[in-house]
Design an enzyme around this catalytic site. Structure first.
Site, PDB file in Angstrom:
ATOM      1  N   ASN A  55       6.704  -4.646   3.138  1.00 49.39           N
ATOM      2  CA  ASN A  55       7.762  -4.383   4.120  1.00 49.39           C
ATOM      3  C   ASN A  55       8.612  -5.624   4.358  1.00 49.39           C
ATOM      4  O   ASN A  55       9.852  -5.573   4.357  1.00 49.39           O
ATOM      5  CB  ASN A  55       7.155  -3.936   5.449  1.00 49.39           C
ATOM      6  CG  ASN A  55       6.481  -2.585   5.372  1.00 49.39           C
ATOM      7  OD1 ASN A  55       6.694  -1.821   4.433  1.00 49.39           O
ATOM      8  ND2 ASN A  55       5.658  -2.290   6.363  1.00 49.39           N
ATOM      9  N   ALA A 113      15.816   0.098  12.930  1.00 47.34           N
ATOM     10  CA  ALA A 113      14.620   0.673  12.319  1.00 47.34           C
ATOM     11  C   ALA A 113      13.880   1.611  13.263  1.00 47.34           C
ATOM     12  O   ALA A 113      13.408   2.678  12.851  1.00 47.34           O
ATOM     13  CB  ALA A 113      13.696  -0.441  11.851  1.00 47.34           C
ATOM     14  N   LEU A 151       9.498  -8.689  21.873  1.00 46.43           N
ATOM     15  CA  LEU A 151       9.211  -8.008  23.140  1.00 46.43           C
ATOM     16  C   LEU A 151       9.584  -6.537  23.099  1.00 46.43           C
ATOM     17  O   LEU A 151       9.859  -5.936  24.141  1.00 46.43           O
ATOM     18  CB  LEU A 151       9.977  -8.705  24.275  1.00 46.43           C
ATOM     19  CG  LEU A 151       9.758 -10.212  24.402  1.00 46.43           C
ATOM     20  CD1 LEU A 151      10.725 -10.808  25.420  1.00 46.43           C
ATOM     21  CD2 LEU A 151       8.315 -10.518  24.772  1.00 46.43           C
ATOM     22  N   ARG A 205      14.953   5.336  13.604  1.00 51.46           N
ATOM     23  CA  ARG A 205      14.862   6.211  12.433  1.00 51.46           C
ATOM     24  C   ARG A 205      13.398   6.506  12.124  1.00 51.46           C
ATOM     25  O   ARG A 205      12.515   5.772  12.536  1.00 51.46           O
ATOM     26  CB  ARG A 205      15.504   5.535  11.212  1.00 51.46           C
ATOM     27  CG  ARG A 205      16.969   5.226  11.356  1.00 51.46           C
ATOM     28  CD  ARG A 205      17.419   4.371  10.194  1.00 51.46           C
ATOM     29  NE  ARG A 205      18.857   4.112  10.213  1.00 51.46           N
ATOM     30  CZ  ARG A 205      19.472   3.270   9.404  1.00 51.46           C
ATOM     31  NH1 ARG A 205      18.781   2.578   8.500  1.00 51.46           N
ATOM     32  NH2 ARG A 205      20.781   3.098   9.490  1.00 51.46           N
ATOM     33  N   ASP A 259       7.798  -5.812  11.054  1.00 53.51           N
ATOM     34  CA  ASP A 259       7.997  -6.284   9.682  1.00 53.51           C
ATOM     35  C   ASP A 259       9.480  -6.420   9.357  1.00 53.51           C
ATOM     36  O   ASP A 259       9.890  -7.368   8.680  1.00 53.51           O
ATOM     37  CB  ASP A 259       7.345  -5.316   8.688  1.00 53.51           C
ATOM     38  CG  ASP A 259       5.841  -5.274   8.819  1.00 53.51           C
ATOM     39  OD1 ASP A 259       5.263  -6.266   9.293  1.00 53.51           O
ATOM     40  OD2 ASP A 259       5.249  -4.244   8.442  1.00 53.51           O
ATOM     41  N   SER A 312       6.855   2.175  13.821  1.00 58.28           N
ATOM     42  CA  SER A 312       6.075   1.573  12.733  1.00 58.28           C
ATOM     43  C   SER A 312       6.994   0.759  11.821  1.00 58.28           C
ATOM     44  O   SER A 312       8.042   1.225  11.391  1.00 58.28           O
ATOM     45  CB  SER A 312       5.340   2.646  11.925  1.00 58.28           C
ATOM     46  OG  SER A 312       6.230   3.620  11.430  1.00 58.28           O
ATOM     47  N   ASN A 322       4.163 -10.434  18.182  1.00 62.96           N
ATOM     48  CA  ASN A 322       4.605  -9.639  19.323  1.00 62.96           C
ATOM     49  C   ASN A 322       3.864 -10.088  20.581  1.00 62.96           C
ATOM     50  O   ASN A 322       2.966 -10.934  20.516  1.00 62.96           O
ATOM     51  CB  ASN A 322       4.443  -8.134  19.060  1.00 62.96           C
ATOM     52  CG  ASN A 322       2.997  -7.730  18.806  1.00 62.96           C
ATOM     53  OD1 ASN A 322       2.065  -8.324  19.337  1.00 62.96           O
ATOM     54  ND2 ASN A 322       2.813  -6.701  17.980  1.00 62.96           N
ATOM     55  N   CYS A 340       0.840  -1.199   0.000  1.00 60.70           N
ATOM     56  CA  CYS A 340       0.000   0.000   0.000  1.00 60.70           C
ATOM     57  C   CYS A 340       0.875   1.249   0.000  1.00 60.70           C
ATOM     58  O   CYS A 340       2.100   1.178   0.146  1.00 60.70           O
ATOM     59  CB  CYS A 340      -0.943   0.012   1.204  1.00 60.70           C
ATOM     60  SG  CYS A 340      -0.125   0.110   2.801  1.00 60.70           S
TER      61      CYS A 340
END
Length: 301
Positions: free
Chosen positions: A42, A273, A212, A276, A243, A239, A180, A10
């Protein structure tokens, strides 16, 4: 081993805010951006950046957004199997607060309509010994059918059940479950991560990883249960971190890494990740992943 990632793609529109809005409240964003997203995309990109061969199966619309997604994905993945549907391409809106926490809303008409076994040559393309990586964005029955067909065809099946399906999962078709802690609790009723992982294994998943967040990850299989710690990172944007983890671990496993070694590197990749901004833009590059691999001395990758 080829990784067949079957999922969604998307356009992500993100807004950075001091805090998340209350119901009925309007806030001005400090910044906004647009980029490629979707859990399937992703994870496919994260897996490809490890150097593993990836084939990505996903639906897109016959519109300008679909054209843009195809262009962006072609720079990351050499084998794209994108099915054009007479529907608007899927879109997500991501709200991110100053602590890096986020909420996401997705319009997913293409993902809801996609049945890869019926609408694509997926079942004729994969081979025994390949890997199938799926998420929760497609229909529950479609996901279940793909996992069952993949397992029966001799594939190593990986499921990241996010978002969680409404219908119960048949984990007997899952070689590796990656979720998760809140997802593990929702699936089992167990708040304790180790007990939840044990329940998920008892429900049929051959191996289970429960991520975790800042505390790392828990890895459980038939012979052991190990906690992998994470380096302390100041979160900028969480976010896509899950992934990044799922795609990275799939890519490393496909190249022969052990589950523990792959989980260690995937934990570090996810840590990079969250430090950032952005989703795919925050993921480690191929060069960064190669450097991490050398640091951890993964000799067989």
């Amino acid at each position: 081993m080829t990784i067949h990632v079957v999922g969604n793609v998307c356009v992500d529109t993100s807004f950075r805010l001091e805090r998340l809005p209350q119901p009925g409240e309007t806030l001005n964003a400090a910044a906004a951006g647009e980029g490629l997203g979707g859990k399937g995309a992703n994870q496919a990109v994260a897996a490809a950046r490890t150097g593993a061969p990836v084939t990505f199966w996903a639906p897109i619309g016959r519109d300008a957004a679909g054209d843009r997604m195809e262009d962006l994905l072609s720079a990351e993945i050499s084998d794209l199997r994108l099915l054009r549907l007479d529907l608007p391409s899927d879109r997500s809106v991501v709200l991110i607060d100053r602590d890096g926490e986020n909420v996401i809303v997705t319009a997913a008409a293409c993902a809801a309509a996609f049945d890869p076994l019926a609408m694509s040559p997926l079942g004729e393309t994969w081979q025994t010994g390949d890997m199938l990586l799926m998420q929760g964005n497609l229909g529950s029955q479609v996901t279940a059918a793909c996992l069952k067909a993949g397992r029966e065809a001799g594939l190593f099946t990986v499921l990241n059940p996010s978002p969680l399906p409404v219908e119960p999962l048949d984990l007997a078709t899952v070689s590796l479950l990656v979720c998760n802690q809140p997802e593990a609790e929702a699936l089992t009723g167990e708040a304790n991560a180790e007990r939840a992982a044990g329940r998920l294994h008892a429900m049929g998943a051959a191996s289970v990883i429960v991520t975790l967040g800042s505390e790392g990850a828990l890895v459980l299989n038939a012979s052991s249960c190990l906690h992998i710690s994470a380096e302390k990172i100041e979160a900028v944007d969480t976010s896509g971190a899950g992934d990044c983890f799922a795609g990275t671990i799939a890519g490393l496993l496909a190249q022969g890494a052990s589950l523990i070694d792959a989980a260690k590197l995937a934990t570090q990749a996810a840590g990079i990740a969250v430090g950032r901004s952005g989703t795919l833009a925050s993921f480690p590059s191929r060069a960064e992943l190669a450097a991490l691999t050398k640091t951890l001395k993964l000799e067989n990758v």
